[in-house]
Every structure is written in C-alpha cells, then in structure tokens.
Design a protein around this motif. Sequence first.
Motif, PDB file in Angstrom:
ATOM      1  N   ALA A  14       0.844  -1.191   0.000  1.00  0.00           N
ATOM      2  CA  ALA A  14       0.000   0.000   0.000  1.00  0.00           C
ATOM      3  C   ALA A  14       0.878   1.239   0.000  1.00  0.00           C
ATOM      4  O   ALA A  14       1.865   1.320   0.740  1.00  0.00           O
ATOM      5  CB  ALA A  14      -0.929   0.003   1.201  1.00  0.00           C
ATOM      6  N   GLY A  15       0.537   2.191  -0.865  1.00  0.00           N
ATOM      7  CA  GLY A  15       1.315   3.411  -0.984  1.00  0.00           C
ATOM      8  C   GLY A  15       2.337   3.388  -2.105  1.00  0.00           C
ATOM      9  O   GLY A  15       2.854   4.437  -2.499  1.00  0.00           O
ATOM     10  N   ASP A  16       2.609   2.200  -2.616  1.00  0.00           N
ATOM     11  CA  ASP A  16       3.569   2.067  -3.712  1.00  0.00           C
ATOM     12  C   ASP A  16       2.937   2.437  -5.048  1.00  0.00           C
ATOM     13  O   ASP A  16       1.739   2.734  -5.134  1.00  0.00           O
ATOM     14  CB  ASP A  16       4.114   0.639  -3.774  1.00  0.00           C
ATOM     15  N   SER A  17       3.766   2.353  -6.087  1.00  0.00           N
ATOM     16  CA  SER A  17       3.325   2.689  -7.438  1.00  0.00           C
ATOM     17  C   SER A  17       3.578   1.538  -8.394  1.00  0.00           C
ATOM     18  O   SER A  17       4.463   0.701  -8.163  1.00  0.00           O
ATOM     19  CB  SER A  17       4.078   3.927  -7.948  1.00  0.00           C
ATOM     20  N   LEU A  18       2.799   1.505  -9.454  1.00  0.00           N
ATOM     21  CA  LEU A  18       2.987   0.581 -10.569  1.00  0.00           C
ATOM     22  C   LEU A  18       2.664   1.312 -11.851  1.00  0.00           C
ATOM     23  O   LEU A  18       1.828   2.228 -11.854  1.00  0.00           O
ATOM     24  CB  LEU A  18       2.057  -0.629 -10.453  1.00  0.00           C
ATOM     25  N   ARG A  19       3.283   0.884 -12.943  1.00  0.00           N
ATOM     26  CA  ARG A  19       2.907   1.400 -14.242  1.00  0.00           C
ATOM     27  C   ARG A  19       2.510   0.225 -15.131  1.00  0.00           C
ATOM     28  O   ARG A  19       3.328  -0.661 -15.402  1.00  0.00           O
ATOM     29  CB  ARG A  19       4.035   2.188 -14.907  1.00  0.00           C
ATOM     30  N   LEU A  20       1.275   0.260 -15.565  1.00  0.00           N
ATOM     31  CA  LEU A  20       0.769  -0.743 -16.483  1.00  0.00           C
ATOM     32  C   LEU A  20       0.952  -0.274 -17.919  1.00  0.00           C
ATOM     33  O   LEU A  20       0.930   0.929 -18.188  1.00  0.00           O
ATOM     34  CB  LEU A  20      -0.710  -1.027 -16.231  1.00  0.00           C
ATOM     35  N   ALA A  21       1.120  -1.226 -18.814  1.00  0.00           N
ATOM     36  CA  ALA A  21       1.217  -0.920 -20.241  1.00  0.00           C
ATOM     37  C   ALA A  21       0.237  -1.786 -21.012  1.00  0.00           C
ATOM     38  O   ALA A  21      -0.014  -2.938 -20.655  1.00  0.00           O
ATOM     39  CB  ALA A  21       2.638  -1.158 -20.745  1.00  0.00           C
ATOM     40  N   CYS A  22      -0.300  -1.221 -22.062  1.00  0.00           N
ATOM     41  CA  CYS A  22      -1.211  -1.922 -22.964  1.00  0.00           C
ATOM     42  C   CYS A  22      -0.656  -1.735 -24.366  1.00  0.00           C
ATOM     43  O   CYS A  22      -0.644  -0.608 -24.874  1.00  0.00           O
ATOM     44  CB  CYS A  22      -2.609  -1.344 -22.834  1.00  0.00           C
TER      45      CYS A  22
END
Length: 122
Positions: A14-22
Amino acid sequence: QVQLVESGGGLVQAGDSLRLACVGSGRTDGWNTIGWFRQAPGKERDFVAAITKSGGVTTYADSVKGRFTISRDNAKNTVYQQMNSLKREDPAVYYCATNRFLRPTLIGYDYWGQGTQVTVSS
C-alpha cells in the motif's frame, strides 16, 4: 482486428506505485480510444480511465482521480497507466480495451486484452 496485451502488474505494498502498459498490434488503424478497467474477484468489471486517440482528452473514475494517470505513445502503439498511492481497494485484474468513443462505461469497448493482476499488501 486489434490485439491488446497488458503488462506491468505485480505485488506491491500500500502506498507504492505501478505502471501498467497496454500494447496494441494488428489493425491499429482501429487504435482509437483506449480504456482501462479492473475487476476484483466476485465483482463487476469497473471503468478506471480512458484516453482519446490523440491523447488530448482523458477521463477517470472518481476512485482513482489524482492517483492514476493514463497516457499513450502512438508511435509505440502503447497506452500506459501510472498508478500511484495504491490502496487496499485497488487490487484487481486490470484490462485495457478499445472504443471508437471516449466512454466511462463498458459500452462500446470491443477488443480486450487478457488482463494483468495487481495485488496490494497492507
């Protein structure tokens, strides 16, 4: 036809980041509005964010405004979703899909990816 492949999911705190790609392939002349949706176990698939073909207009679900940012790089046929300040209510399978129009609902989204799992631990 357009083929979509999502990536970037994973397990974070919780509090972290992610970057999704499509990433899109196939008939990318149909690479129009791209939307992100998510579906948690036992729940309906919900709209998250969408971006027009040019990238000039975006729209977000209230639950992610200020935390998620959608963007696109048409030269790479890729749409991104930067997810910051992840919360315990964000875990789900995240999907991208195409639409002719910018819509914050499931209506008109035709081609879908297989999804990528996002898990948030407290």
